[in-house]
Each structure stands twice: as C-alpha cells, then as structure tokens.
Scaffold this motif. Structure first.
Motif, PDB file in Angstrom:
ATOM      1  N   UNK A   1       0.122  -5.478  -4.114  1.00 50.30           N
ATOM      2  CA  UNK A   1       0.007  -5.494  -2.661  1.00 50.30           C
ATOM      3  C   UNK A   1       0.554  -4.178  -2.123  1.00 50.30           C
ATOM      4  N   UNK A   2      -0.282  -3.433  -1.426  1.00 49.82           N
ATOM      5  CA  UNK A   2       0.126  -2.191  -0.754  1.00 49.82           C
ATOM      6  C   UNK A   2       0.750  -1.192  -1.715  1.00 49.82           C
TER       7      UNK A   2
ATOM      8  N   UNK B   1      -1.410   1.265   2.678  1.00 53.54           N
ATOM      9  CA  UNK B   1      -0.674   1.421   1.438  1.00 53.54           C
ATOM     10  C   UNK B   1       0.812   1.637   1.728  1.00 53.54           C
ATOM     11  N   UNK B   2       1.676   1.223   0.799  1.00 53.90           N
ATOM     12  CA  UNK B   2       3.135   1.383   0.835  1.00 53.90           C
ATOM     13  C   UNK B   2       3.817   0.560   1.930  1.00 53.90           C
ATOM     14  N   UNK B   3       3.325   0.624   3.144  1.00 51.33           N
ATOM     15  CA  UNK B   3       3.915  -0.171   4.220  1.00 51.33           C
ATOM     16  C   UNK B   3       2.880  -1.187   4.700  1.00 51.33           C
TER      17      UNK B   3
ATOM     18  N   UNK C   1       2.907  -3.198   7.041  1.00 57.62           N
ATOM     19  CA  UNK C   1       2.766  -3.334   8.490  1.00 57.62           C
ATOM     20  C   UNK C   1       2.053  -2.134   9.111  1.00 57.62           C
ATOM     21  N   UNK C   2       1.667  -1.150   8.278  1.00 57.65           N
ATOM     22  CA  UNK C   2       0.929  -0.007   8.789  1.00 57.65           C
ATOM     23  C   UNK C   2       1.811   1.215   8.970  1.00 57.65           C
ATOM     24  N   UNK C   3       1.156   2.327   9.280  1.00 59.79           N
ATOM     25  CA  UNK C   3       1.871   3.577   9.485  1.00 59.79           C
ATOM     26  C   UNK C   3       1.587   4.599   8.402  1.00 59.79           C
ATOM     27  N   UNK C   4       1.097   4.135   7.214  1.00 60.19           N
ATOM     28  CA  UNK C   4       0.760   5.066   6.130  1.00 60.19           C
ATOM     29  C   UNK C   4      -0.679   4.839   5.640  1.00 60.19           C
ATOM     30  N   UNK C   5      -1.558   4.464   6.549  1.00 63.14           N
ATOM     31  CA  UNK C   5      -2.930   4.142   6.155  1.00 63.14           C
ATOM     32  C   UNK C   5      -3.623   5.342   5.509  1.00 63.14           C
TER      33      UNK C   5
END
Length: 662
Positions: A280-281, A125-127, A129-133
C-alpha cells in the motif's frame, strides 16, 4: 494506409446466409482479397473494417483453428489480417485490432469514451493521504518518479513535470483502443479502456480497466488467471499472474507479480518480484522482492530489497492518520517478523531484525545490522560488509535482470561500493570517531539516533569503513592507471587528473541510478526553465548520466583520494601510488577472508542439524555433503579464493609497472 472496399452484393448474401447481420452493410468495408468463407454468426454495427482470413492458429495439444469471425458482435472495430475472434459473450466496441490476433471466450472489450489508457493517473505513493502523488505514464522511470514524489519543496519543478505528463497523456488519448499484432486474449472477462501492445498474452483475466499494457515483440507481457487491474500501466516483460489485484499502480519492466498479490497506490520498477503479500502506497525501486503471504509493505521507499516473512511497517500513529513514511536505502533487508514504525530511514545494505519503534535514522551508517533487544535498537555499523549474503546479492542482481526490451526505462547501477555508499562511510567513520571522543573510548555503549552502539561494534565499524574506503579508492586508482607504462611521476600526475569537473561533491541514489547531485540539480533546473520539455528528453538525460558514471566517479574518487591519504596533487609520486595499492591489497584480501569465514559457517556442524535422518553422525555428514556439497568445492567459495588471487596479481602488476620510479 491500407485500401478498403465495400462488400459486394454476393458477399453480403453469403454473410447473411452464414447468420451474420449488420446495422448497415454500407458501413462494413473489407480488404481487397477478403472472402466471407470464415465469417459467420457475427453482428456488425458502426464503422467496420475487416482484413483477410487466410491463416491458421496451432494451439496447445495440436488443435488447429482457422482465422475468422464467429459468435461475436463488433461495433466500430477494425480487424487486421488473419485474426481469430470467437465466442464474445457481449461485444467488442471501438477498437483497432492488429494482425494475427487470437480472441476467444471473452465477455466484453470496449472503449466507452475518450481515454488516456492509464496515462496521467495519480498514484498517492508514500503518503496515503496525498501530497506526493506521482502521475504515471508509458515512459515513467524510477528516477522521474523519485523526483516527482520527493522534491515537493520545488513546486515549480513539480508543476512543470505534471504539465509535461499531462501533455504526453493527452497526446496519447483516443476514443479508440488498440490491440497490437499477435496478441492472444482468451477466457477473460471485462476489458474496458485498455490499450494492449504486440505479442501480449492475456488468459483468464477477471477485469482490466483504464490502463496500458506495453507489451512488444522483444519482451511480451503475460497476464494470467483471476488478475484484476484498475488504473494501471504495465511495462514490457511483466508477468502478472494468479489472482493478483492492483489498483492505481505502475508495474515496471520485467516485474513478476503473482499468488494473489494485492497492491494499491504503488509503483513497482524494473525486476521487482511480488508474491502472496500486500503493498500500500509503496515506492518499490528496482529489485524490490517480497514472497511471503504475511508480509505487508506500506508507505515505504525501497530498492534492491528483500522482505522477510511477516515484515511489516506502520505509517499510522493514531493521531493525524496514515501520514508517516519511511525509506530503506538500496540493498536493505528485513528478517522474518521485523517491524519498523515510520518515520524512519535505514542505511544502504543494512539488515533489520526485530521491532524498531524509535524512528531510527541510520542513513550515514550503511552496511549495518539493526537488532532489537528489549525494545531497544542496537546498531552494529559496517558489519554487513563482511557478510557472504551481501556479496552474493551484489553478484545476483545483474544476473537477475530479465529485461529484454532494447528500450530500458530504468538506469540501474549495481555497484556495491560507489561514491554514494563511500561518502556515507566516510561520514559514518567521522560520526563513530566523534561518538568515541565525546563519550569516552571506554564507554560500554554509545547513543546515536535513538539507537545504541556497543563499544566493540563501534571500533569494528570504524575498521570496516576504513577497509571499504581503501578498497574503493584503490580500485579507482588501479583502473585509472591500467595498461600504461609510466616514465615519470609527472606522467602519473597527468594521468590521474579527472577528465571532467562533473562528479565533485555529493552523490545521490535516485532509485537505482547513482549520479552526482549536481547533475540531478541541473536536470531539475532545466525542467523548471523549459529546456527539457518532453518526458523523452528527461529519460535521455538520465540515460546520459548513467552512461558517464565511471567518468564522473573518477572525478569524485580523485578528490577523495587526495583528501583521505593527505596527498598534494602537484607532488604525487609513484611511491604514493604504491602505498595506496598495498593498502588496497590488504583491504581486498582482508574483506575476502572475512567473507570466506562467514561462508564457512554455512558448513559447520550446527548447519548439519536435520540432515542424516535416523542415522549416525557419519551419515549426517554424508547426507549434508550430498545435498549441499563440500565447502572447498562450493562455487561461491572457489570464486572468493579466485578473487583473492586475481586482485593480488592485479595489484602486483601495477606495482611492477611503477617499480622503476620508486
């Protein structure tokens, strides 16, 4: 535990005569009262348990179908009492099916390995590309997800939360799927590794893969034609219809999704309505609404939000990829064809109009208009406080809470004015005063956070914020002193003292839950130390914060009352309280008058344009009145006038009770 028995030779003979086969009849067990009358053209393999087939299903149009099995292949399946299973094109494998389940014209229903049924799926979510899963699970609330997504600067906290969810997901993992009682699955395609709760209705679904449908008798779930869901959790009361496609998504309680809506790596919490467009995200907090085909929500955090047609955001500046994110705080709206280039942060209950590419941060200036003119963002602070639309929104949200499940996952605070928004107005008021002081009170425009504020807008903004502060603090004082007849100033001072120290300091909006930051910090510390060791314990703490909101609110309001009105806690008198009440009356009536005038614009001659086809001005007015009614009798207008009357009387009642002490 139900007792099952082996089939008799006579029953096996009858089943074989009715075109039934089994890999081994010894593996087929049945309830004591089982009869083979309604079982035919069915293939059995693996461990099979069958209940009785005695009931009937009455379908639309008056058709009756007797419980039973026909034209189906079952492998390692338990079938409860009074089920109807017919025309399974492939097979049903590794499932426990409850009572009174209706399954007809499906392709395949199977579990092919040990599955968590969507629990533990990571949503980027939010990013993108990952990092805030966020790891989704059956008991996920907007508040748990908020902390997991945004508090990445506390890696121990995130690690502990992941471990708790992993433990929950593993505890609910199984090699056998379940279909609850009174479930209906008809005309559907591919269903794999899906756990389905009681009373769910699935009709015409294309594909459901790796997920849980948390339907129950109190609040059933409906999944309609053409729906495709992969890696998902769907909460009670949700309706997923008409070609909706979701991938790696959590759908909260009483959400509505339809008309070919498309979403990936997104979270939707209670009472969201998503139609036609694309997500999306996104982190869609409670009451995030989008209805338009041309609307894209991407990499943003929203709640109590309404997206206009053609609303769009961009998380990609063509450098390091789609890594940018933004937030629109509670109650923010976008008009048609609005655009925001992330990163940006839009203050609570603000309206965004036009294209904004300079990354504004207006979080300390809530209730504003952001209007674009020649690629410049112009800010009108506080002006949305007088908008009839804002008041109407605040009234409609509680009425549109469609949750019927007694266990509510999200703790939703609907208050327009709260310590969260008032603290921002207090800070915004100081910001605006400082801008005027530094740049000069005669400046035509002021610059703030890559936005421009006109002189008139700045001065009005200060007045709007002061009016709202008077209103909130007055509301709190009157509520605290209601129904008590005081004999002395000392009694008043004693009553005004807060019941708890909790509530002092900064407040936060944790995606629908408004709470003191100190309590959120305490909860996070308890997760880190292991004092909270299950997802249910975390849920209970959020529910407790919500239940004590008004107690905590008074602690905050009391401190701010002393500060804002420059009062000494040891010397407050009835005269001080009367002064606050009179300012409150002036603020409430003043704001209501502004809302009244704003509503009046909807009944102006300009608004009548397009009415009275082919007629005169008189016919135009008459046509308008037949469709829209008369201004004076409009329900909202009469409610505003009644509100003015009631609040005036409420203030007068307290003034009367204190009159003997003044």
């Amino acid at each position: 535990m139900r007792n099952y028995r082996a089939l008799t030779q006579e029953e096996i003979g009858r089943l074989e005569a009715q075109a039934c086969t089994a890999a081994d009849w010894n593996d087929v067990q049945v309830a004591e009262a089982f009869t083979p009358d309604y079982v035919h053209h069915t293939r059995f393999s693996g461990k099979i348990r069958l209940g009785v087939f005695e009931g009937e299903f009455r379908l639309a149009g008056g058709v009756c179908k007797h419980a039973g099995l026909s034209y189906a292949a079952l492998h390692n399946v338990t079938v409860g009492d009074n089920c109807f299973i017919e025309n399974v094109k492939n097979y049903i494998a590794n499932y426990e099916i409850g009572e009174s389940v209706f399954i007809e014209n499906v392709d395949i229903i199977l579990v092919d390995k040990k599955s968590r049924f969507g629990n533990g799926v990571e949503v980027s979510v939010l990013n993108e590309t990952g990092g805030r899963e966020v790891m989704i699970h059956d008991r996920l609330s907007a508040h748990q997800a908020y902390i997991m997504a945004l508090y990445r600067h506390r890696p121990l906290l995130i690690g502990r939360m992941k471990a708790l969810i992993e433990a929950y997901a593993e505890a609910h993992a199984s090699e056998t799927g379940s279909i609850g009682n009174r479930v209906s699955i008809v005309n559907s395609g591919y269903i794999k590794n899906v756990r389905i709760g009681d009373c769910c209705e699935i009709e015409g679904a294309g594909r459901l893969k790796n997920g849980t449908v948390n339907s129950n008798a109190s609040d059933p779930v409906h999944i309609g034609y053409g729906v495709v869901c992969d890696d998902f959790i769907i909460s009670s009361g949700a309706h997923i219809e008409d070609g909706t496609m979701i991938t790696r998504c959590f759908v909260g309680q009483a959400c509505r999704m339809g008309h070919n809506y498309s979403a990936s790596d997104s979270l939707f919490f209670s009472n969201c309505q998503e139609e036609n467009g694309e997500a999306c995200a996104i982190f869609a907090g409670p009451f995030t609404v989008t209805h338009h085909k041309s609307t894209l929500l991407i990499a943003g955090m929203f709640s109590f939000m309404n997206a206009g047609s053609g609303s769009n955001q961009s998380n990609h500046m063509y450098k390091l990829g789609p890594i940018h994110q933004g937030a629109m705080e509670r109650g923010a709206k976008t008009t048609s064809d609005s655009y925001i280039l992330w990163p940006a942060r839009i203050g609570a209950f603000s309206l965004v109009m036009g294209r904004h590419v300079n990354h504004p941060d207006t979080s300390d200036l809530p209730f504003s208009y952001l209007i674009e003119d020649k690629n410049t963002t112009y800010l009108a602070p506080g002006v949305n406080l007088r908008s009839v639309g804002t008041i109407r929104d605040a009234q409609k949200w509680p009425k549109r809470d469609l949750r019927k499940d007694p266990l509510r996952l999200d703790q939703i605070n609907y208050n327009l004015l709260s310590p969260y928004t008032i603290q921002k107005m207090m800070k915004g008021r100081e910001i605006l005063k400082e801008l005027a002081r530094v740049s000069g009170e005669t400046s035509e425009t002021y610059s703030y956070q890559s936005a421009k504020i006109k002189n008139s807008a700045l001065n009005k903004g200060i007045r709007f914020y002061e009016t709202a502060i008077h209103k909130f603090l007055g509301n709190s004082v009157i509520k605290r002193l209601e129904k008590i007849r005081f004999q002395s100033d000392e009694e008043i001072r004693k009553r005004l003292l807060p019941d708890t120290p909790v509530g002092s300091g900064e407040w936060v909006d944790i995606s629908g839950l408004i709470a003191p930051k100190s309590e959120i910090e305490r909860l996070m510390s308890d997760i880190e130390t292991g004092a909270l060791s299950t997802v249910d314990q975390i849920h209970d703490r959020f529910a407790d914060m919500h239940a004590h909101y008004y107690t905590y609110e008074w602690t905050w309001a009391y401190e701010k009352m002393l500060e804002f009105y420059r009062l000494d806690a040891e010397r407050i008198t009835a005269s001080d309280i009367c002064a606050i009440v009179r300012q409150w009356q002036e603020a409430v009536v003043g704001l209501d008058r502004l809302v009244y005038e704003d509503a009046k614009k909807e009944f102006s001659l300009t608004s009548m344009t397009g009415f009275g086809a082919d007629g005169s001005k008189a016919e135009q007015k008459l046509d308008f009145e037949q469709v829209r009614g008369v201004f004076e009798s409009n329900p909202f207008v009469t409610a505003v006038l009644e509100h003015i009357k009631v609040k005036t009387e409420l203030g007068n009642e307290l003034l009367d009770r204190l009159s003997g002490l003044v």
